[in-house]
Design a protein around this motif. Structure first.
Motif, short mmCIF file in Angstrom:
data_model
loop_
_atom_site.label_atom_id
_atom_site.label_comp_id
_atom_site.label_asym_id
_atom_site.label_seq_id
_atom_site.Cartn_x
_atom_site.Cartn_y
_atom_site.Cartn_z
N ASP A 37 0.86 -0.99 -0.26
CA ASP A 37 -0.31 0.27 0.00
C ASP A 37 0.67 1.16 -0.31
O ASP A 37 0.38 2.30 -0.72
CB ASP A 37 -1.09 -0.01 1.17
N THR A 40 1.88 1.40 -3.44
CA THR A 40 0.68 2.16 -4.24
C THR A 40 1.04 3.62 -3.61
O THR A 40 0.55 4.63 -5.23
CB THR A 40 -0.49 1.80 -4.11
N ARG A 92 -3.17 -10.54 -2.11
CA ARG A 92 -4.66 -10.13 -1.48
C ARG A 92 -5.23 -9.83 -3.38
O ARG A 92 -6.01 -8.61 -3.57
CB ARG A 92 -5.01 -8.43 -0.77
N LYS A 94 -8.04 -9.68 -4.91
CA LYS A 94 -9.19 -9.15 -5.20
C LYS A 94 -9.46 -7.58 -4.77
O LYS A 94 -9.14 -6.71 -6.25
CB LYS A 94 -10.95 -9.22 -4.29
N TYR A 95 -8.74 -7.20 -3.71
CA TYR A 95 -8.12 -5.53 -3.29
C TYR A 95 -7.71 -5.25 -4.12
O TYR A 95 -7.13 -4.29 -4.75
CB TYR A 95 -7.36 -6.10 -1.91
N GLY A 96 -6.46 -6.33 -4.57
CA GLY A 96 -5.10 -5.84 -5.25
C GLY A 96 -5.41 -5.53 -6.60
O GLY A 96 -5.08 -4.74 -6.89
N TYR A 97 -6.14 -6.45 -7.77
CA TYR A 97 -6.71 -6.07 -8.52
C TYR A 97 -7.68 -4.91 -8.94
O TYR A 97 -7.42 -4.04 -9.70
CB TYR A 97 -7.56 -7.41 -9.29
N PHE A 98 -8.12 -4.58 -7.66
CA PHE A 98 -9.05 -3.26 -7.77
C PHE A 98 -8.54 -2.44 -8.05
O PHE A 98 -8.53 -1.15 -8.36
CB PHE A 98 -10.08 -3.80 -6.32
N VAL A 99 -7.82 -2.17 -6.78
CA VAL A 99 -7.48 -1.15 -6.47
C VAL A 99 -6.07 -0.40 -7.50
O VAL A 99 -5.53 0.46 -8.18
CB VAL A 99 -6.15 -1.03 -4.85
N ASP A 100 -5.37 -1.59 -7.84
CA ASP A 100 -4.11 -1.59 -8.99
C ASP A 100 -4.98 -0.52 -10.09
O ASP A 100 -4.36 -0.07 -10.74
CB ASP A 100 -3.62 -3.03 -9.64
#
Length: 228
Positions: A37, A40, A92, A94-100
Motif C-alpha cells: 500500500d 501504491t 490480496r 481481489k483487493y490488489g486487482y481493484f486498487v491497481d
C-alpha cells in the motif's frame, strides 16, 4: 462473498529480462515498513509529480526532466507493490486487482491531462491518447473476466514500455523544436502528430485484439444446440 479462483497473470514484455530481476532484487531489500500500500501511494504521488511538471513546463522547460523522474518513481511504486506482495506471500487478489486498476485509470487520466495542458501537445490530442489507453484497459478487464487470464502485455508492450515511450517523447520535447507538418491538405504540429500516432496505434491494438478474442471465444463458446 464467494471466493473465486485467482487469475493467471501474464506479463511478457520487451523489457521483462531486465525488469523481473530488478523487481526481485528490490523486493528482497525493501524494509518491512514499505508495504504494497505504501508503494501504491508512492506511485500516485509520482503521477501528481508528472502532471504538475507538465504544467510547470509552460514556464520552465527543465521541468520535463522532473516529469521523467516522476515516471521512474511511478514505475518503482506501481511495479513493485505487487512484486513485494508476491515476494512476502501477502497477496490480496481481489483487493490488489481493484486498487491497481483504479489507480491506473486515475494515473493515465492525470498524465494525459497534464500533457494536454503542457505547451507541447494540444489538449485534444492528449485526450485522444487517453481514450486509446482507456480502450486498451477496458479490453484487458473484459478479457480477464471471460478468460481468467490477466494479461498485462500485448505485442511485447506493457506499462513499463509505455513509461519509456513517455520519457523518450519528453526528451524529444526538450531537444527538438516543434514545427508544422503538412500531409495533403492537413496541417498538424509535429508534437501533436506524435500524440496522434500513439492514439491511432492504441486504437488499432484495441480493435485487433478485440476481434482476435471474439474469434477465439466464438470457437470455445459456441451457441447452444437446441435438443429435440
Amino acid at each position: 462473498m464467494e471466493k473465486t479462483k485467482d487469475k493467471e497473470r501474464v506479463n511478457d514484455i520487451l523489457l521483462g529480462p531486465l525488469e523481473r530481476p530488478a523487481l526481485l532484487w528490490l523486493s528482497e531489500r525493501m524494509p518491512a515498513w514499505v508495504t504494497p500500500d505504501v508503494l501504491t501511494v508512492i506511485g500516485i504521488m509520482a503521477t501528481l509529480i508528472i502532471t504538475g511538471s507538465y504544467y510547470l513546463s509552460n514556464f520552465e522547460k527543465n521541468f520535463l526532466w522532473l516529469a521523467n523522474f516522476g515516471f521512474i518513481l511511478n514505475w518503482f511504486g506501481d511495479s513493485l507493490d505487487g512484486s513485494v506482495a508476491r515476494f512476502r506471500h501477502i497477496e490480496r487478489p481481489k483487493y490488489g486487482y481493484f486498487v491497481d486498476h483504479a489507480v491506473d485509470a486515475f494515473s493515465s487520466t492525470a498524465i494525459c491531462i497534464g500533457l494536454g495542458i503542457s505547451p507541447y501537445v494540444g489538449f485534444t490530442y492528449g485526450l485522444l491518447a487517453l481514450i486509446g489507453y482507456l480502450l486498451m484497459s477496458i479490453y484487458v478487464y473484459l478479457s480477464t473476466n471471460v478468460t481468467g487470464v490477466f494479461k498485462i502485455s500485448y505485442g511485447k508492450i506493457g506499462p513499463t514500455e509505455i513509461r519509456v515511450l513517455y520519457m523518450s517523447v519528453n526528451a524529444v520535447f526538450y531537444f527538438v523544436n516543434n514545427f508544422s507538418v503538412t500531409i495533403g491538405s492537413f496541417t498538424i504540429m509535429f508534437f501533436d502528430l506524435i500524440a496522434l500516432v500513439v492514439a491511432i496505434a492504441l486504437f488499432f491494438y484495441f480493435a485487433f485484439f478485440t476481434i482476435k478474442t471474439i474469434s477465439e471465444l466464438a470457437i470455445i463458446d459456441p451457441p447452444g444446440v437446441k435438443k429435440s
